[in-house]
Design an enzyme around this catalytic site. Sequence first.
Site, PDB file in Angstrom:
ATOM      1  N   HIS A  42      14.217 -52.726 -28.398  1.00 29.86           N
ATOM      2  CA  HIS A  42      15.110 -52.907 -29.631  1.00 29.86           C
ATOM      3  C   HIS A  42      16.438 -52.665 -29.529  1.00 29.86           C
ATOM      4  CE1 HIS A  42      16.358 -51.624 -33.914  1.00 29.86           C
ATOM      5  NE2 HIS A  42      16.097 -52.881 -34.099  1.00 29.86           N
ATOM      6  N   HIS A  84      24.635 -56.070 -33.065  1.00 29.09           N
ATOM      7  CA  HIS A  84      23.988 -55.963 -34.288  1.00 29.09           C
ATOM      8  C   HIS A  84      24.605 -55.940 -35.668  1.00 29.09           C
ATOM      9  CE1 HIS A  84      21.862 -53.828 -37.694  1.00 29.09           C
ATOM     10  NE2 HIS A  84      20.765 -54.677 -37.307  1.00 29.09           N
TER      11      HIS A  84
HETATM   12  O1  G3P Z   1      14.857 -57.942 -34.863  1.00 28.39           O
HETATM   13  C1  G3P Z   1      13.694 -56.948 -35.302  1.00 28.39           C
HETATM   14  C2  G3P Z   1      14.780 -55.903 -35.820  1.00 28.39           C
HETATM   15  O2  G3P Z   1      15.838 -55.575 -34.844  1.00 28.39           O
HETATM   16  C3  G3P Z   1      15.282 -56.454 -37.212  1.00 28.39           C
HETATM   17  O3  G3P Z   1      16.143 -55.493 -37.754  1.00 28.39           O
HETATM   18  O4  G3P Z   1      18.425 -54.725 -38.418  1.00 28.39           O
HETATM   19  O5  G3P Z   1      17.213 -54.111 -36.240  1.00 28.39           O
HETATM   20  O6  G3P Z   1      18.073 -56.186 -36.361  1.00 28.39           O
HETATM   21  P1  G3P Z   1      17.573 -55.084 -37.309  1.00 28.39           P
HETATM   22 CA    CA Z   2      17.299 -57.508 -34.419  1.00 26.88          CA
END
Ligand code: G3P
Ligand code: CA
Length: 293
Positions: A42, A84
């Site tokens: 992640h 992000h």
């Molecule tokens: O892409 C999966 C997850 O990352 C979605 O949430 O806010 O971390 O991009 P975010």
């Molecule tokens: Ca993401």
Amino acid sequence: MRRITVFRLCFCAWFLLSLPLVLASSAARQPSSQPKTDIIAHRGASGYAPEHTLSSYRLAACMQADYIEVDVQMTKDRKLIAMHDATLARTTNAETVYPRRAPWRVNDFSFAELRRLDAGSWFDPRFAGERIPTLEEVIQMLKAERVEAPLYIETKQPGIEEAVVHLLKKHGFLQQRRVMFQSFHPESLQALRPLIPYGIRLIQLVGKKEAHSGRDELLQQIAIYADGIGLPLSVVTEEWVRAAHGRGLIVHVYTVNEPHDLARLCTLGVDGLFTDYPDRPGRIAACRRLLHH
Ligand code: G3P
Ligand code: CA
């Protein structure tokens, strides 16, 4: 004639009696039918290094993540970068370098302006000087360091699909199927579909509120244009997984960092987990062994 009848009766009796043994031994030989749970790094290994930097991606590769997630946005001068947040304040020193540019929206800056920022110190002084990478720099690093793990790209804004596909094509990632796509924006996935070859999967990300709005209608809608669903950890249940799989959708869950969550999700048979700590797959394997010995 009598002898044949007796033989037939004996054979049938033998076959019926031995059937359970035959079935049991063949089941033992079959590999576990447990589907593999993909470990998705992640924002890279963002539990150990500043998110969306070459350091976090390098670490994710080193930790053998099955996929490396990159959130992609576009700068004012149309450069694709890994980032992000929609603004720069949390993960860079933009407030110091550009004090009069609040709210420091990513799309309001040129790439050259972003390049001046430190994207590592906020996480730990050891990472001072880390830069915001372009998507192309991430691809080049993965190629140069012979990283096998595919990219898992989230388009953070609709309208960048063609540019993303063009870049991936330029580096062979599309032809080699070394990418999967996700987005919170259905229009982004629908724009991607005609641009990508068969076999590259599209995952519709869903937030908590949407997930509670009506599961079956949502899944029916998503199944029209996507190959899977990205669900928040707080929403996932056995019923969700069964309902999604029932519509041919794979299930990826975000974001799973705590061991007890990893263990819980093992029992649900989800297809992939986003985690900041990609070195924890052992816990998943362990709990699979634990649960299915
Ligand atoms: O892409 C999966 C997850 O990352 C979605 O949430 O806010 O971390 O991009 P975010
Ligand atoms: Ca993401």
